[in-house]
Design a protein around this motif. Sequence first.
Motif, short mmCIF file in Angstrom:
data_model
loop_
_atom_site.label_atom_id
_atom_site.label_comp_id
_atom_site.label_asym_id
_atom_site.label_seq_id
_atom_site.Cartn_x
_atom_site.Cartn_y
_atom_site.Cartn_z
N ILE A 68 46.44 33.83 56.40
CA ILE A 68 45.41 33.40 54.90
C ILE A 68 44.61 34.61 54.27
O ILE A 68 44.28 34.64 53.39
N SER A 71 48.60 37.97 53.58
CA SER A 71 50.53 37.36 53.64
C SER A 71 50.05 37.69 52.63
O SER A 71 49.50 37.07 51.78
N SER A 74 48.88 33.58 51.16
CA SER A 74 47.38 34.03 51.60
C SER A 74 47.03 33.35 50.49
O SER A 74 46.64 32.71 49.52
N LYS A 79 43.04 36.70 47.41
CA LYS A 79 44.30 37.05 46.63
C LYS A 79 43.77 38.02 45.02
O LYS A 79 44.76 38.46 44.28
N TYR A 93 54.45 36.10 54.53
CA TYR A 93 53.88 34.39 56.00
C TYR A 93 55.28 34.55 57.37
O TYR A 93 54.48 34.17 58.33
#
Lengths: 471, 158, 449
Positions: A68, A71, A74, A79, A93
């Motif tokens: 979370i 990745s 996320s 982000k 991920y």
Amino acid sequence: MREKLKFVIASALPLIILNIPTEFIPIQGLSIVEHRLIAIFVMALLFWVLEPVPVFATSVFVIFLELIMISDKSFVLFKEAAGTVNFGVVLSYKEIMATFASPIILLFLGGFFLAMAATKYQLDINLARVFLKPFGTKPAFVLLGLMIVTAVFSMFMSNTATTAMMLAIISPVLALFEKGDRGRVAFALGIPFAANIGGIGTPIGTPPNIIAMKYLTGESVISFGTWMCFSVPLVLILLTFAWLLLLVLHKPQTPSINVAIKGKFRKNWQSLIVYVTFTLTILLWLFDFLHGMNSYIVAMIPVTVFSMTKIITTQDLKRINWDVLWLVSGGIALGMGLEKSGLVGHLIESIPFASFHPLFILFLATIITIIMATFMSNTATANLLIPIMAVLATSLPGMAQYGGTRLVVLAVGFACSLAMALPVSTPPNAMAHASGYIETSEMMKAGTIISGVGILGVYTMLFVLKQVGFF
Amino acid sequence: MEKLTILCIDDQRDVLAALRKDLESLNEFCRFEFCESADEAEEVLDELDAEVIPLAVIVCDHIMPGKNGVEFLIEFNGDARFEHTRKFLLTGMATHDDTITAINQAQINHYIEKPWEKEQILEVVKILITEFVMSVGMEYQSYLSILHQQTLYKYLRT
Amino acid sequence: MNKKQNEEGLKRLVATYFSDPAKRLKLEKGDVLLEEGAVNDRLYLVLQGSFIANNENIEDEQQQLFLATKDMFIGVISFFSRSSICVATIVAKEDCEVAFIDHNQRNKAEKEGLSLIEQFMPVVVFDLFQRQQREQQIIFEKEHTLEKLYQAKKLASLGQMAAGIAHELNNAIAVVSRNASWLNEHVGEMFLQENEEAIRFFQMGSETGQSLSSREIRVQAKALQNKYDLDEDAARKLAEINVPSTIKLPPLEQLNDFINRSHRYWELGASFHDLNIAAKHASHVVGSVKALAAGSSGIHNGHVSIQESIDEALTLLSSPLRTISVRLKIRELPDILANKGELVQVWTNLIKNAIDSLKQSGTESPEVYISAKPRATYVSIRFQDNGPGIAKEEQGKIFQPNFTTKEKGLDFGLGLGLTICERIIGNYGGEISVKSRPGKTVFKIKLPL
């Protein structure tokens, strides 16, 4: 109460780290992703050291946080800064999730299948009976026999299960010892120590080995057989030393010991399949250079054979130690993060490692490892330290000439298994201590000596390997 | 670590007091409930269930006013809320028939005749605690020092 | 042939053959009518008095063969057999008169076509039959007496064994009991002297033991836990001590320490309390067993408190009585002259019967009610239970020997039946009676003062 406090401490510190501005952290060129990873790493460290939750849960948590926070898929809030200059490299991920089923995990699973089938069809206990026979009834030699058998079994079975089996065999005998016979201590310590030491013997002997294997890839790759070529002699040497040490410290006074194990080798077809598959798998692992299949693929043989023949049933499958597999997965995911994000690189740049002698660094690493592993889970120690040391090994210019990644990873991996000074060091130690035959001080004395000599043994082995041109 | 509950039922207060003293060494890992009748025990069971407190072992006398020990244990045996709880009959005078009923219908895990010895009852309770912890699947490491080693080995071997 | 027909036949024979005054003999007590082995050619009929017939058995001992009373024949075998030799010696038990006929007797019924033998046969056979029946009765009674004797012996040996066990146990219990109270006195004095607080809690424990029930403790503990923010264990300990409100508890930060310390002292005291109570109970049981044993081993009578004897019976049965409620209503009673053991045995029997009936029937809320009150000349004691009762047709039989509704087995070794109760009460000149209907069975005993 203490549980809660541990939980709060272990959560608070990472949260603080997460929330201080990235620039405040004194590491050159630190990206936001790396910053978050530091928080995750600190979290993992504290959770694994303090253990407010089971160690495997921390692993799952690590994987979840990576997914979370850092990745490519996320959570939206994490982000926001994406695309800015110092955001850094996110992880795939898929790769993070794939750690649950990485080849290394399946290699371990193969080991579980072998051990489960062997236990289910009493192969282990029958082998123990046969192996112990030549050692007679003199207590010193019975001790040696027990230690060798324990060590050999723990190469293929979990150290905990091996210790449980061997303590179950020896406990009725120990109960007959006269009061004040110090020999009891020798036996009660010999078994967990042998299990710890024996774990070194194969890549599947104990989880830290598996994690080490993970980093022995590419040009540093080591096959199953090669591993055993140098680790088995080391095991034998350490075992002999441990045996002599225990005899010196706690010499048994009883004139003879009779370890009685009931049973016979089973002869139905399932048992025969177990015997054949067991032998075949080990041979294929040892001689992978002949048939071309690597150890991961060979590990699928027992899994497949035992499933197809219903030797391992649906119910048996539920009893697999998934916690161990997940603990390793979390470690792999953490290592992957450290490596791929470039965090370790940045970290190493910030600390003047290059000014130290490579061998001093190696020495430091093994000492830190053994201290950590003494107080916490060996696997968690490996999870935290091996990824860092692996990168360090490649980035330190001086290290390559002494053996590079192989040298460092093997040293740290072995060091994890050599921690046995306290009851909390390993599950076998805890079990032996709980048997009530040994004082913590007795375990500490013998355990510390063996840890120390073990490290020296590892150095010697590495030196010899260097001399024969292995590195 | 969550404390395990041990429930002791006996209509004689002095017997309960003696039990409490003999089992005192488990205090760090166990909490005790004492009841003077089966009816009282049933109330306690409801409380334990409502508060989700793990009940590891029941130590029960046989001859009591009201519902006797074996009757209580037979009912308890059918109680799905406590399927893993271990049952232990501690009795002064049970006939052969009572004992057979207790084993067959209440499926008691252990039987001791009064008077008991401290070591004996402690060992039995430890065995039963170990069986409980392992069959429920609790983290056994936290209870290691009160677990019965031989019993533990059996569970850990596989 | 029935009795009436026989009487008529006999009458006819007497009238026909035994009415000759010349053929009569009078004998005094102890006179010998016939001698074993002698020749006899007469058949005697007893008109008055009775004779005893003896002969020598195989071991040369005299044994009684039969008894001959009025209207019975003597000399049957020698008269009708060819040998004419007597098989027994017949002695008069009192002054007697007999009539006789001899071998020369003329047949007075020739015209009816009956020989002498044919006339005598039915009556003589019946006479022999009666004679045999009577012997059977005697044998039966003898066996019965033996059986009773055997039961009494069994009880006596059981009593001796119980006395032996009681004696052994008594020594052990005396040591336990004496040392417990000695320790109780001196532990406090020696070890806790310096510490006033310790002494206080020790004494609280040793005086009352754990006075609260487990339920009360649980409730108390919860309340204390909330009130002082204690942990569960400490709260329970504090509740167990049941600290009176006069004792001030220390401030919170020292409370846990205080509780642990004082609970230890309290527990030490309470242990002595329990030990003393248990020792007392044990010696009481032993005392009761001894009293019971005394009852069957012939110890002499003395002044006995009925109240005490009932208490002892209840102590003996305390274990099976645990699931039954016992109500007692015993008024002030004068002592009676009796053997305490025997009384305890009677009460035990009666209470045990009530318990068995209550248990076998599974009566709900079973109860035994015992009452005793003095009357002008006697004491009346009632044992009542709310069991299913005794069936009407059985009520008359329960005091008979060999009557039982219970399964076989020497249960508890005490209940040897209501017969013995009746015998014992009877020996004191008292009576025992029963009244029963479902839900209420009463055994009432009257003992004269």
